[in-house]
Design a protein around this motif. Structure first.
Motif, PDB file in Angstrom:
ATOM      1  N   ASN A 101       0.824  -1.196   0.000  1.00 60.83           N
ATOM      2  CA  ASN A 101       0.000   0.000   0.000  1.00 60.83           C
ATOM      3  C   ASN A 101       0.874   1.269   0.000  1.00 60.83           C
ATOM      4  N   LEU A 102       1.954   1.195   0.746  1.00 60.37           N
ATOM      5  CA  LEU A 102       2.895   2.322   0.837  1.00 60.37           C
ATOM      6  C   LEU A 102       3.476   2.669  -0.527  1.00 60.37           C
ATOM      7  N   TRP A 103       3.868   1.656  -1.289  1.00 61.93           N
ATOM      8  CA  TRP A 103       4.465   1.910  -2.611  1.00 61.93           C
ATOM      9  C   TRP A 103       3.433   2.435  -3.593  1.00 61.93           C
ATOM     10  N   VAL A 104       2.205   1.938  -3.479  1.00 63.39           N
ATOM     11  CA  VAL A 104       1.146   2.461  -4.345  1.00 63.39           C
ATOM     12  C   VAL A 104       0.930   3.950  -4.057  1.00 63.39           C
ATOM     13  N   MET A 105       0.900   4.295  -2.760  1.00 66.43           N
ATOM     14  CA  MET A 105       0.710   5.708  -2.402  1.00 66.43           C
ATOM     15  C   MET A 105       1.871   6.566  -2.886  1.00 66.43           C
ATOM     16  N   LEU A 106       3.099   6.054  -2.714  1.00 66.56           N
ATOM     17  CA  LEU A 106       4.273   6.815  -3.153  1.00 66.56           C
ATOM     18  C   LEU A 106       4.261   7.013  -4.666  1.00 66.56           C
TER      19      LEU A 106
ATOM     20  N   ASP B 240       4.514  -2.215 -18.786  1.00 65.26           N
ATOM     21  CA  ASP B 240       3.847  -1.028 -19.314  1.00 65.26           C
ATOM     22  C   ASP B 240       4.325   0.180 -18.496  1.00 65.26           C
ATOM     23  N   CYS B 241       3.927   1.388 -18.921  1.00 69.84           N
ATOM     24  CA  CYS B 241       4.466   2.607 -18.299  1.00 69.84           C
ATOM     25  C   CYS B 241       4.033   2.745 -16.833  1.00 69.84           C
ATOM     26  N   ASP B 242       2.823   2.292 -16.554  1.00 70.96           N
ATOM     27  CA  ASP B 242       2.309   2.356 -15.190  1.00 70.96           C
ATOM     28  C   ASP B 242       3.226   1.563 -14.251  1.00 70.96           C
ATOM     29  N   ARG B 243       3.479   0.330 -14.657  1.00 69.23           N
ATOM     30  CA  ARG B 243       4.326  -0.554 -13.858  1.00 69.23           C
ATOM     31  C   ARG B 243       5.777  -0.044 -13.829  1.00 69.23           C
TER      32      ARG B 243
ATOM     33  N   THR C  78       6.916   3.054 -14.076  1.00 69.41           N
ATOM     34  CA  THR C  78       7.104   4.220 -13.201  1.00 69.41           C
ATOM     35  C   THR C  78       6.972   3.808 -11.730  1.00 69.41           C
ATOM     36  N   TYR C  79       6.140   2.809 -11.483  1.00 67.85           N
ATOM     37  CA  TYR C  79       6.016   2.264 -10.125  1.00 67.85           C
ATOM     38  C   TYR C  79       7.364   1.690  -9.674  1.00 67.85           C
TER      39      TYR C  79
ATOM     40  N   LEU D 265      12.986  -2.896 -16.157  1.00 72.23           N
ATOM     41  CA  LEU D 265      12.889  -1.442 -16.120  1.00 72.23           C
ATOM     42  C   LEU D 265      13.843  -0.810 -17.130  1.00 72.23           C
ATOM     43  N   LYS D 266      15.062  -1.325 -17.160  1.00 72.16           N
ATOM     44  CA  LYS D 266      16.064  -0.823 -18.096  1.00 72.16           C
ATOM     45  C   LYS D 266      15.587  -0.975 -19.540  1.00 72.16           C
ATOM     46  N   MET D 267      15.042  -2.165 -19.828  1.00 73.30           N
ATOM     47  CA  MET D 267      14.554  -2.430 -21.179  1.00 73.30           C
ATOM     48  C   MET D 267      13.414  -1.489 -21.540  1.00 73.30           C
ATOM     49  N   HIS D 268      12.524  -1.292 -20.575  1.00 75.51           N
ATOM     50  CA  HIS D 268      11.400  -0.394 -20.848  1.00 75.51           C
ATOM     51  C   HIS D 268      11.895   1.024 -21.147  1.00 75.51           C
TER      52      HIS D 268
END
Lengths: 195, 99
Positions: A173-178, B18-21, B23-24, B42-45
């Motif tokens: 949850n913390l990483w999702v919020m960050l 994908d970009c969402d993942r 950037t996460y 991540l590097k490949m993306h």
């Protein structure tokens, strides 16, 4: 103040009556950079002084007076966020994802909201100052709980377990919020910076 | 053949972020480094995605600015307490100073 005179190794002493004059501005700015509100920052400085006065007996003179006060202030910042984040959960309107939902491009940037190059030279002090102000402003727009995790992780560098313990969240949850805080902050800065 | 193609697409989706993942993971990697498989993904993306490269660059910029907040520059403070605020604080200190 002769508080630490019994300890021959002690070098530092406390002089509470000069705290406001000597450290007031510094502590005020320190608190402000973490809460982005002048009123709350002043309250935190006041709480820090009161807590400091109450804890003078445990001051061993190992740290300089200011360092010691800062460590108390950091605790007060965490307390502030703990109180705030227990009260209010974020709502759906706090965040709209900049990524596409569904379709072949699911998870990719929505074109109009994808990152644009930030022009302007940040080595230039004037631009740097402007950027600093925009960042503070955009931080203040974050929902309380996100701001809390953001400040505690990125500025205070407190480990995740401890942050979760204080704020009541799970590690994932913390990483999702960050992540969301980051996305929202980035977009806010971009809009203000490129304007 | 079409079965093969389907499997390839599935396989690609498992490897490619994908970009969402992405950037996460980038956010997570800035604080607590992610596993080596994820780091490679991540590097490949980032190699193939201009937007996420820009995102990473901007993240670094924000982090650098946040670094300045960790320790403040005494000579360049943003705010100054007003006389009124100082008086208030001084009174509090004197009231609670029992020594």
């Amino acid at each position: 103040m002769q508080l630490s005179s019994e300890n021959p190794l002690a070098k530092h002493t406390l002089n509470p009556n000069s705290w406001v004059e000597k450290y007031g501005d510094y502590l005020y700015n320190f608190a402000y950079s973490r809460v982005q509100s002048k009123e709350i920052a002043e309250d935190i400085v006041q709480d820090t002084f009161i807590a400091g006065l109450g804890a003078m007996k445990s001051f061993q003179g190992k740290a300089a007076e200011l360092t010691w006060l800062i460590s108390i202030l950091k605790r007060k910042v965490i307390d502030h966020y703990r109180k705030k984040s227990s009260r209010k959960e974020t709502v759906a309107s706090d965040f709209s994802t900049p990524f596409q939902k569904g379709g072949v491009h699911e998870g990719h940037w929505i074109l109009e909201r994808a990152p644009k190059e930030w022009t302007g030279d940040l080595d230039d002090p004037i631009h740097r100052e402007e950027f600093r102000d925009i960042l503070a402003l955009c931080l203040s727009f974050l929902p309380d709980k996100w701001k809390a995790v953001f400040v505690l992780k990125f500025i205070e560098e407190i480990n995740s377990d401890e942050v979760c313990k204080e704020l009541g969240c799970t590690p994932s949850n913390l990483w999702v919020m960050l992540h969301r805080a980051r996305l929202k902050l980035r977009e806010c800065i971009e809009v203000k910076w490129l304007k | 053949m079409s079965k093969m193609k389907e499997m390839m697409v599935k396989g690609m989706n498992m490897v490619m972020l994908d970009c969402d993942r992405a950037t996460y993971l980038a956010t997570k990697n800035e604080i607590e480094s992610v596993g080596c498989v994820q780091r490679m993904q991540l590097k490949m993306h980032l190699m193939g995605c201009k937007f996420c490269r820009t995102y990473s660059k901007q993240s670094n910029l924000i982090n650098k600015q946040m670094d300045n907040m960790k320790e403040l520059d005494t000579d360049n403070l943003l705010l100054h307490l007003t006389g009124e605020q100082k008086n208030r604080l001084q009174q509090t200190v004197e009231k609670h100073n029992t020594l």
